[in-house]
Every structure is written in structure tokens, then in C-alpha cells.
Design a protein around this motif. Sequence first.
Motif, mmCIF file in Angstrom:
data_model
loop_
_atom_site.group_PDB
_atom_site.id
_atom_site.type_symbol
_atom_site.label_atom_id
_atom_site.label_comp_id
_atom_site.label_asym_id
_atom_site.label_seq_id
_atom_site.Cartn_x
_atom_site.Cartn_y
_atom_site.Cartn_z
ATOM 1 N N ALA A 93 14.295 28.782 -5.737
ATOM 2 C CA ALA A 93 15.047 28.763 -6.986
ATOM 3 C C ALA A 93 15.449 27.349 -7.373
ATOM 4 C CB ALA A 93 16.295 29.649 -6.834
ATOM 5 N N GLY A 94 15.795 26.536 -6.367
ATOM 6 C CA GLY A 94 16.163 25.154 -6.665
ATOM 7 C C GLY A 94 15.001 24.359 -7.228
ATOM 8 N N MET A 95 13.822 24.538 -6.663
ATOM 9 C CA MET A 95 12.649 23.853 -7.176
ATOM 10 C C MET A 95 12.302 24.287 -8.585
ATOM 11 S SD MET A 95 11.817 21.744 -4.811
ATOM 12 C CE MET A 95 10.194 21.268 -5.415
ATOM 13 N N SER A 96 12.485 25.596 -8.884
ATOM 14 C CA SER A 96 12.202 26.094 -10.230
ATOM 15 C C SER A 96 13.136 25.465 -11.249
ATOM 16 C CB SER A 96 12.333 27.619 -10.272
ATOM 17 O OG SER A 96 11.413 28.218 -9.352
ATOM 18 N N SER A 119 15.741 36.669 10.641
ATOM 19 C CA SER A 119 14.649 36.708 9.651
ATOM 20 C C SER A 119 15.198 36.808 8.231
ATOM 21 C CB SER A 119 13.726 37.889 9.940
ATOM 22 O OG SER A 119 13.170 37.774 11.222
ATOM 23 N N SER A 120 16.225 37.639 8.050
ATOM 24 C CA SER A 120 16.829 37.781 6.718
ATOM 25 C C SER A 120 17.429 36.463 6.250
ATOM 26 C CB SER A 120 17.912 38.861 6.746
ATOM 27 O OG SER A 120 17.362 40.109 7.118
ATOM 28 N N ILE A 153 16.356 34.232 2.991
ATOM 29 C CA ILE A 153 17.331 33.834 1.973
ATOM 30 C C ILE A 153 17.237 32.338 1.701
ATOM 31 C CG2 ILE A 153 19.807 33.584 1.517
ATOM 32 C CD1 ILE A 153 20.228 36.225 2.962
ATOM 33 N N VAL A 154 17.069 31.546 2.768
ATOM 34 C CA VAL A 154 16.924 30.098 2.592
ATOM 35 C C VAL A 154 15.693 29.784 1.757
ATOM 36 C CG1 VAL A 154 16.494 27.926 3.803
ATOM 37 C CG2 VAL A 154 18.167 29.541 4.712
ATOM 38 N N ASP A 155 14.600 30.482 2.041
ATOM 39 C CA ASP A 155 13.381 30.260 1.243
ATOM 40 C C ASP A 155 13.615 30.578 -0.225
ATOM 41 O OD1 ASP A 155 12.092 29.494 3.506
ATOM 42 O OD2 ASP A 155 11.130 31.425 3.887
ATOM 43 N N GLU A 156 14.316 31.672 -0.501
ATOM 44 C CA GLU A 156 14.593 32.043 -1.888
ATOM 45 C C GLU A 156 15.450 30.990 -2.578
ATOM 46 O OE1 GLU A 156 13.420 34.441 -3.668
ATOM 47 O OE2 GLU A 156 12.227 35.357 -2.075
#
Length: 332
Positions: free
Chosen positions: A325-328, A313-314, A318-321
Motif C-alpha cells: 500500500a505504501g508503494m502504491s 505468517s499472518s 500484514i507487513v507485505d500488505e
Amino acid sequence: SSGINAEWPLRPGDHGARHPDMPKKVTDAFILTCNVSLEYEKSEVNSSFFYKTADERETLVKAERAFTDDKVQQIIDLKKQVVGDSDKGFVVVNQKGIDPNSLDALAREGIVGLRRAKRRNMERIVLACGGLAVNSFDDIKPEHLGHAGLFYEHTLGDDKFSFIEECSNPQSVTILVKGPNKHTITQIKDAVRDGLRAVKNALDDELVVPGAGSFEIAVYQALQQYKNEVRGKQRLGVEAFAEAMLIIPKCLAQNAGHDAQDCLVTLLQEYKGVDRPVGIDLSSGEAIYPGEAGIWDNYCVKKQLLNSCTVISSNLLIVDEVMRAGMSSLKG
């Protein structure tokens, strides 16, 4: 259906003896496992023989043949040494080949010869029957031989199989599985493998955990009580973890054809009224005490479950974060 012999036979090869005069069944047999070529072999380098007369050619042929015949004679001498005039059997299981002349010589002495056995079966025969697998007959001794109470050939379908049974202290066995089709056999193999691994884990851990989803129900109730002691947003994490633990009993209920929510409510209510683990009865969907029913889970499996679920889950979070961040950065 599956058929498991009471003696759990070891299958040394997917074939029987390669000579019609060899016995199909022997009792009180000595087992010789070897990795020695008993057939005519060409030289490793290119070579030629030149002769002038037919006698010279015959001499050369006999010399080549004698190299293999000497090894066969060593087996025969060993058989006479350990068997003598008794009715005991003698079986040779060879990882390499045995040519027709060698098979004839062995058959005349009442020796069963199996050739081109698989390496993994050779290793298991030594564990089942004792003795040692030899690579040469020069220093062979009776101590190198294994022993089995029964050796026989058996035909299953269109194939011949050789079985070694009644071993005194087998450290390796074969389970014979029969089924109407390949899919059924695969399912039986998976079930047997899972069962054996579960027993091994229980012996290694020296303890077990109540099954039938009772462990997850107990963890859920414990986390619900612990949640009241946690402040801030960590409390949401504890609650999410507790809800995730209910996946196991939900899946058990769904796979058994019951309504997952009804079964879950029944389990939670039953658990609050007693001070012991409560699981789900797959046949009725009602609550059951797994300890009384003999339903247990492996301790190491549950331990690994708790550790793996948090790590996985962690990593996903982390992948989602990282992706967020890449999209931002692209928008900027």
C-alpha cells in the motif's frame, strides 16, 4: 565427554577452604549457610580514634577485634552443641569474607570455612541440605543447620572445587560436565538443558505426542482430507498449511543425510497403509513407529508450534500488505 556424579554433587564455591589446617574431607557434616561478615571492617562513616598511650591503643584494637571474635565464638559454641565429642563434621559456607584470624579460630576447632560463596550457590545449598541461610548469629539454633553425608575438596585442572554429597532430600543438584574444549562443554550443557526441559514439560502436560515427524505427517493427511470440504480460495490456504507441516520431516531427513523427497514419499505411503503414527528412522531413512521406538515429543511444544506459525505468517502478510500500500501511494 561428560561426567555426572551418581550423587549429583552440589558445588558451593569455585574454591576450597582458605586455611591449610582445615580438613579437606568431612563426613556426616552439619552445614551452616550464612551471610555474615567475619572480618575486620571499617566504619561506614569517616571516624578516627585518638589515644594517648600504647595501652589505650591496645585496648581500642582489642575492642575492634572482639566484635568479630564474638561472632566466630558463636559458631564454635554452636558446633560444640550439635557435634559434641562425636566425629561429625561442621562446615561454614559464608557469602561474605572470613579474615585470617577467624580462619585460624575455626581451623583449631576442626571447622571448614568457605568464604565469598556466590549468592545463587547459597540459595541452592539450603535447598539441597536443608536448614536456613542466616544473616545474624544472635539467635542461631541447631534447626538452622543443614546436613550432608559427605563434604570434600576436589581439584579439577587448576581450580579447587568443593562438593557436598549424600544429602537426604535434595531439592537442588549440580551436574558436573567435563569436556576437551569449551565448544564441547557448551553443546553438552545445551543437550542437558533441553533434556531437562523436555522432561519437565512432559510432567506438566501429563501426556506426550509421537515424534520422529509422525505428528506432522498425520496433520498433513488430515488436512488433505479436510481440503475437499472447503470451497473457494480458502482451500488454497488449507493446502499451503498442509504443505508447510511437511517441513519438519523434510528437515529431519536432510539433517540425517537422507534424500528428503524419498523419505517423504515413503512416510506418506506407509501412513496410508496403517492406522497409527508413522515417523522417520534417522539411521536408515525408512518408516518407523515412534511409539514402539520410544520417540516422543512434548504436547505443549506442538501446541505452541501450531499457534505460533499461524500468528507469525499472518503478521508477515500484514507487513507485505502495508508495504504494498505504501508503494502504491508513492506511485500515485
